[in-house]
Design an enzyme around this catalytic site. Structure first.
Site, PDB file in Angstrom:
ATOM      1  CD  GLU A   1      -2.662   2.186  -3.267  1.00 14.94           C
ATOM      2  OE1 GLU A   1      -3.817   2.399  -3.176  1.00 14.94           O
ATOM      3  OE2 GLU A   1      -1.913   2.109  -2.179  1.00 14.94           O
TER       4      GLU A   1
ATOM      5  CG  ASP B   1      -1.547   1.113   1.357  1.00 10.18           C
ATOM      6  OD1 ASP B   1      -2.530   1.243   0.637  1.00 10.18           O
ATOM      7  OD2 ASP B   1      -1.258   2.006   2.481  1.00 10.18           O
TER       8      ASP B   1
END
Length: 599
Positions: free
Chosen positions: A300, A232
């Site tokens: 990401e 993330d």
């Protein structure tokens, strides 16, 4: 002639054919599991509730693994299930080695991994390295300046503000959820950096102890049997050491909005990509030491193509992310986009691929409006068919396979911190809650998501018409189109073939997949609301006079197996289908025997 002699002669003939017909044996004839995989994102809080509290959990996921298997996906990745105060619903982690009580226990997680493995499904863990919760023991120790933890986070005295006045924040940096990225600590008498909520302090990756700590977290979950990590918010790992002010972007006059600044000192620093290379080395070394299939890293980053290319590998060939997520179908496309826009996205991404790497395609996720809402519900089949026709890996967000659309969330029901921080007047613009509503399993109360009387977010209003049970029973449905496409992805052409994305006028997109001696597949999608007649004659080499329908959208006027003249193809408004150019019988035999020889 003895059987083995006949086989040997046949193989010799085929080897000759493969060479003389230009079948390049130096090219890969197979793909690693992740290079051709369809990944499925599960937002656990909204997938399936097993205990009636209105919140999805691990046992709910385990119960629905057969459904995932039936879709044909190779792997699923779980949004965070770590122990958390749930300020940002799991992205504020108070213990990276524990499971949040709402989701179950570590034993539940281990059972999930075991059951997934029995079904041949890979488990991808969400890894959140940029920050922790301010309730994490590391932060508490750092705030109290305990030895060894003083610099676990990014601390600063701030700017002087006159006698008797608290210092000002160190600079003008803005967090993702509005307002200053700096928070004053009365305990420590310093500011700490938080690029997300106040409750999510940024870890300090310039501290080698933090780097090693987070590597140990990765190893902990690898030991639990996970097959990789979706990482993330990678771009924010490192910040400018001089803490320089960031310049205005010119995109908005709202000085509290994160888009007010160009984040040149808080995102995409070179050190960030270096950290990804180190994580790749870790998972590769783990596989080498422990055996088994490749453990993957999926990163990401809503970054430029130039930056994304470096995530794949360095100029010197050092490997990084297996899958730097390709978000351009989210960020660059809308319901008004033309086929040429789609074709450009495919061309641009294929253009940045280093040798030996494969592309990936992401149409939706838990942070953005659902595909049907963003692009138009009439285009749901077309968009799934385009996604699954492209080479490499695909990522489907839960519910997109049945065409779920965003739920309706009032200010009173809003829980997303991005929306809450924006306030009542702006919350709808910033909220991620609508795309996170409970999964719609059937038309019963609470959409079959829970046996309880309430859910953590309201169930979407269309759950009686749009759910798995209805679509399983229907003759035609989005779910059946999705499964048909997943079957098609198993073909050699879609696994190994070349790709061309071609705009046919202003409304029709063609995705052409070719592989020498194998059938050619052409996905035609009418993205507009008018009938179109197109020719496929020039789309691929040596096109036959007839093509055959392999997969058709729900609203199509055609049937699977039917034929159409190559030069005269009619598409209804929003109709989409995959056409197959069959190889001649001798070529089919040639392909089949080549397959056997190559195996």
């Amino acid at each position: 002639m003895l059987k083995f002699e006949r086989v040997a002669i046949a193989c010799a003939v085929i080897i000759s054919l493969c060479v003389t017909d230009g079948f390049d044996l130096s090219e890969p004839t197979t793909r690693d599991w992740w290079q051709k995989a369809a990944f499925y994102q599960i937002y656990p809080r909204s997938f399936k509730d097993s205990d009636g509290d209105g919140i999805g959990d691990l046992n709910g996921v385990t119960a629905k693994l057969p459904y995932l298997k039936s879709l044909g996906v190779a792997a699923f990745w779980l949004s965070p299930v770590y122990q958390s105060p749930m300020v940002d619903f799991g992205y504020d982690i108070s213990d990276f080695r524990a499971i949040q009580d709402e989701y179950g226990t570590m034993a539940d997680f281990e059972r999930l991994v075991e059951q997934a493995r029995l079904l041949g499904l890979k488990v991808i863990m969400d890894f959140v390295p940029n920050h922790s919760s301010n309730k994490h023991e590391w932060f508490i120790k750092s705030e109290n300046r305990e030895p060894g933890y003083e610099d676990y986070y990014v601390w600063h005295d701030g700017k002087p503000n006159g006698p008797g006045q608290r210092n000002l924040p160190p600079n003008n940096w803005i967090q993702a959820f509005r307002g200053s990225a700096w928070q004053w600590s009365e305990t420590r008498q310093q500011y700490y950096l938080h690029q997300f909520t106040v409750e999510q302090p940024d870890l300090n990756y310039r501290n080698p102890a933090v780097v090693q700590e987070m590597k140990d977290v990765l190893t902990f979950w690898l030991d639990k049997g996970v097959d990789g990590f979706r990482i993330d918010a990678v771009p924010t790992l490192y910040e400018d050491t001089e803490l320089r002010d960031e310049p205005p972007s010119g995109l908005t006059d709202d000085t509290e909005d994160t888009n007010y600044l160009r984040h040149i000192y808080t995102q995409d620093l070179p050190e960030t990509v270096e950290m990804v290379y180190q994580w790749r080395e870790l998972v590769d070394a783990y596989q080498k030491a422990n055996g088994g299939d490749t453990r993957v890293i999926m990163t990401e980053a809503y970054s430029s193509l130039e930056v994304i290319r470096t995530y794949y590998q360095s100029a010197s060939g050092r490997l990084g992310s297996h899958m730097p997520f390709n978000f351009r179908m989210i960020t660059e496309l809308s319901g008004q986009s033309k086929p040429s826009d789609y074709a450009q996205i495919v061309q641009d991404w294929m253009g940045i691929l280093p040798a030996g790497q494969v592309p990936n395609w992401v149409m939706g996720n838990h942070d953005r409006p659902r595909v049907g809402t963003r692009m138009g519900s009439d285009r749901i089949d077309a968009l799934n068919m385009i996604l699954l026709s492209l080479p490499g890996a695909s990522v489907t967000y839960q519910g997109e396979e049945i065409g779920m659309t965003d739920g309706v969330i009032s200010w009173e029901d809003t829980v997303d911190p991005a929306a809450c921080n924006a306030g009542k007047d702006l919350y709808a613009e910033k909220s991620r809650d609508p795309c996170r509503t409970p999964f719609q399993w059937d038309g019963s109360s609470m959409a079959g998501f829970t046996s309880g009387s309430r859910t953590w977010l309201p169930v979407g209003p269309l759950y009686r018409e749009v759910n798995v049970q209805v679509q399983e029973q229907a003759e035609k449905s989005h779910l059946k189109v999705y499964r048909s496409m997943m079957e098609l992805r198993k073909t050699k052409t879609l696994q190994l073939g070349t790709v061309k994305a071609i705009a046919l006028g202003d409304t029709v997109l063609a995705v052409v997949r070719e592989l020498k001696t194998y059938s050619t597949y052409i996905t035609l999608s009418n993205l507009g609301n008018t009938l179109q007649i197109v020719s496929a004659v020039a789309l691929a080499d040596a096109m036959p006079s007839k093509l055959y329908f392999e997969t058709v959208s729900v609203g199509s006027h055609n049937i699977r197996g039917g034929a159409v003249a190559t030069k005269d193809i009619v598409l209804l408004p929003y109709e989409s289908f995959v056409l197959k150019a069959r190889v001649a019988p001798v070529e089919h035999l040639y392909s089949s025997i080549c397959d056997l020889w190559l195996q």
